[in-house]
Design a protein around this motif. Structure first.
Motif, PDB file in Angstrom:
ATOM      1  N   UNK A 123      40.878  -8.511   2.000  1.00 26.22           N
ATOM      2  CA  UNK A 123      39.566  -7.909   2.230  1.00 26.22           C
ATOM      3  C   UNK A 123      38.524  -8.538   1.324  1.00 26.22           C
ATOM      4  N   UNK A 124      38.715  -9.800   1.006  1.00 31.34           N
ATOM      5  CA  UNK A 124      37.753 -10.470   0.133  1.00 31.34           C
ATOM      6  C   UNK A 124      36.390 -10.514   0.792  1.00 31.34           C
ATOM      7  N   UNK A 125      35.383 -10.333  -0.028  1.00 33.28           N
ATOM      8  CA  UNK A 125      34.019 -10.463   0.487  1.00 33.28           C
ATOM      9  C   UNK A 125      33.638 -11.941   0.538  1.00 33.28           C
ATOM     10  N   UNK A 126      32.584 -12.226   1.212  1.00 34.86           N
ATOM     11  CA  UNK A 126      32.108 -13.606   1.363  1.00 34.86           C
ATOM     12  C   UNK A 126      30.613 -13.633   1.062  1.00 34.86           C
ATOM     13  N   UNK A 127      30.226 -13.418  -0.211  1.00 35.27           N
ATOM     14  CA  UNK A 127      28.801 -13.305  -0.536  1.00 35.27           C
ATOM     15  C   UNK A 127      28.027 -14.581  -0.255  1.00 35.27           C
ATOM     16  N   UNK A 128      28.661 -15.752  -0.450  1.00 35.94           N
ATOM     17  CA  UNK A 128      27.955 -17.012  -0.177  1.00 35.94           C
ATOM     18  C   UNK A 128      27.664 -17.130   1.316  1.00 35.94           C
ATOM     19  N   UNK A 129      28.630 -16.753   2.163  1.00 29.56           N
ATOM     20  CA  UNK A 129      28.405 -16.773   3.602  1.00 29.56           C
ATOM     21  C   UNK A 129      27.288 -15.838   4.020  1.00 29.56           C
ATOM     22  N   UNK A 130      27.293 -14.636   3.441  1.00 29.10           N
ATOM     23  CA  UNK A 130      26.224 -13.665   3.742  1.00 29.10           C
ATOM     24  C   UNK A 130      24.862 -14.228   3.339  1.00 29.10           C
ATOM     25  N   UNK A 173      35.772 -21.700   3.520  1.00 28.64           N
ATOM     26  CA  UNK A 173      36.221 -20.375   3.085  1.00 28.64           C
ATOM     27  C   UNK A 173      37.434 -19.911   3.871  1.00 28.64           C
ATOM     28  N   UNK A 174      37.505 -20.314   5.149  1.00 27.90           N
ATOM     29  CA  UNK A 174      38.594 -19.859   6.016  1.00 27.90           C
ATOM     30  C   UNK A 174      39.961 -20.369   5.560  1.00 27.90           C
ATOM     31  N   UNK A 175      39.993 -21.396   4.704  1.00 24.64           N
ATOM     32  CA  UNK A 175      41.281 -21.911   4.227  1.00 24.64           C
ATOM     33  C   UNK A 175      41.989 -20.910   3.321  1.00 24.64           C
ATOM     34  N   UNK A 176      41.225 -20.021   2.691  1.00 27.96           N
ATOM     35  CA  UNK A 176      41.802 -19.100   1.707  1.00 27.96           C
ATOM     36  C   UNK A 176      41.778 -17.639   2.146  1.00 27.96           C
ATOM     37  N   UNK A 177      41.175 -17.348   3.284  1.00 30.17           N
ATOM     38  CA  UNK A 177      41.120 -15.967   3.739  1.00 30.17           C
ATOM     39  C   UNK A 177      40.150 -15.811   4.888  1.00 30.17           C
TER      40      UNK A 177
END
Length: 490
Positions: A212-219, A265-269
């Protein structure tokens, strides 16, 4: 190990056929309420301007600020619902929308109203992806066509009926305070939706929930890109000069950065949005059709309302009634389109787009051939035709576009689809509105010429969506239905 402990989160057995349709009903009411506020405020602008002494820039932000924050919230809200469950996100979004609607109705100054509208738009962005994700979650394969048909009808009707409902509320509330009821009407509906949503909406996340990691850079990158694209469009009249359009390439660069970051990012979650969805032709081309169609579709109501109220002096109520044939045609055709999309696939969308283009052409022709006749009467039948076409576009295209999106990504996939629709709407209003206002300033003596010319531009944008649909059909071979499975052409 149980299914729930494994994180597979299937829906509880209590979600029988009756309950899932009840949940859908609550979702559609909330979606209608939030989408209605895109267009209902248009007819309230004259009385709002007088009551609050709002300037042109204030009015622009009242109209466009809602669309801006709406678009910014969609994808993050969709992903949040995918991971943490849709019920809490839906209920919080509807509650926030209800409170901010009340605050907008109580506004005592332009700044107060603008702040309320910005928060109201963000709340709408929280709600809508949960509704589409819920349909993906509770309905499987071809049976999704009917609920998506109802959602398409909701989108079409809410956009078209907004001016009519706004006109009725202003007429009932009076010229001075009628505009407040445009916002207050959301409050009782929102309260009921919160209570029923908590009881009926699915609350468990779908699929693996361990990561459930967030993705603040993507946001941040997505928000920056969408903001840079939308700002020059929503402020096109208030920011003079061409320099504002430099924000568009900057926005595109930010979106390219977003895509590259999501790949990494998708490589790690799980990322904020799985950009590989665009490699699925059903999703990629369907999203492009939606973006382009909304560019022409939404602009119609903007210029028609301006033409009738500002150009010809009709009241807000009459202006709203004039658009009703489009809403009726869209509602009827959406219900039918949702039922038959499995049979006809993307060609049904192409027929709808062609019908909309033909209907808009007939509207322009009717005004040209009967320049002295009452415009609401001479445009009623052509608008009905265009509305029927629209009903065969929105719901079937949405069904086909999301048909192959995995359920754990349903919210973020729907959020990105709707973000494209919001960008398309803003771009279409900017382009078509520019044609409208430039024609008025050049000809000076005829609003009809401005409306006809800008209407044909809208039709041209929709024709571009038709070309995309034809490309999809040409590449498709065997038709693909809403379940994503091929079938031989009949």
């Amino acid at each position: 190990m149980s299914t729930a402990r494994a994180g597979q989160a299937e829906e509880p057995e209590s979600y029988d056929d009756r309950r899932r349709w009840q949940a859908l009903g609550v979702g559609l009411v909330a979606a209608f309420m939030t989408l209605l506020d895109v267009s209902i405020v248009n007819v309230a602008i004259p009385s709002l301007e007088r009551a609050l002494r709002a300037g042109p820039s204030d009015l622009q932000w009242v109209l466009s600020g809602y669309a801006l924050t709406f678009g910014l919230a969609l994808v993050p809200a969709g992903r949040f619902g995918d991971v943490h469950g849709r019920r809490n996100t839906f209920v919080f979004g509807v509650a926030l929308f209800t409170v901010t609607s009340a605050l907008a109705g109580l506004a005592q100054s332009p700044g107060w109203l603008i702040a309320a509208r910005l928060l109201q738009g963000a709340a709408a962005g929280l709600v809508n992806p949960q509704v589409i994700g819920m349909i993906q979650q509770l309905f499987q394969g071809p049976e999704r066509a009917r609920p998506f048909g109802l959602l398409g009808a909701t989108i079409g009707i809410s956009t078209a009926v907004g001016p009519l409902l706004g006109g009725l509320l202003i007429a009932a509330g009076g010229a001075e305070h009628g505009w407040r009821w445009v916002f207050f009407v959301n409050v009782p509906v929102g309260i009921v939706a919160v209570l029923l949503g908590w009881r009926l909406m699915p609350h468990r996340p779908v699929g693996q929930t361990a990561q459930r990691r967030s993705d603040p850079v993507g946001v941040l990158l997505l928000g920056l890109g969408v903001t840079l694209l939308l700002l020059p469009m929503v402020q096109r009249e208030q920011w003079p000069g061409p320099a504002k359009w430099l924000l568009l390439p900057a926005g595109l660069i930010a979106l390219v950065g977003f895509v590259r970051w999501e790949h990494r990012y998708a490589r790690n979650g799980p990322p904020l949005f799985d950009v590989h969805l665009f490699r699925r032709r059903s999703y990629g081309l369907g999203s492009l059709i939606a973006l382009t169609y909304f560019g022409g579709f939404t602009a119609i109501f903007f210029i028609f309302t301006l033409y009738l109220q500002t150009g010809l002096g009709y009241s807000a109520l009459v202006a709203g009634l004039a658009i009703t044939p489009f809403a009726l045609g869209s509602a009827a055709a959406s219900a039918i389109g949702g039922r038959i999309v499995n049979r006809f696939g993307r060609p049904l969308v192409a027929v709808g787009l062609l019908t909309v283009v033909a209907g808009l052409g007939l509207v322009a022709l009717a005004i040209e051939l009967a320049p002295h006749a009452p415009v609401p009467w001479v445009t009623a039948a052509p608008l009905l035709v265009a509305g029927i076409g629209s009903g065969l576009v929105i719901a079937p295209n949405q069904t086909l576009t999301l048909s192959q999106v995995p359920v754990p990504q349903a919210g973020s996939g729907a959020g990105m689809l709707q973000t494209g629709q919001r960008i398309g709407s803003a771009a279409g209003i900017a382009v078509v509105g520019a044609v409208f206002f430039s024609t008025v300033s050049q000809t000076g003596d005829t609003w009809s010429a401005a409306f006809e010319r800008s209407l044909l531009v809208s039709a041209g944008i929709i024709a571009a969506a038709l070309l995309v649909a034809l490309v999809d059909i040409a590449k498709e071979g065997p038709l693909v239905n809403a379940s994503g499975r091929g079938r031989a052409p009949s």
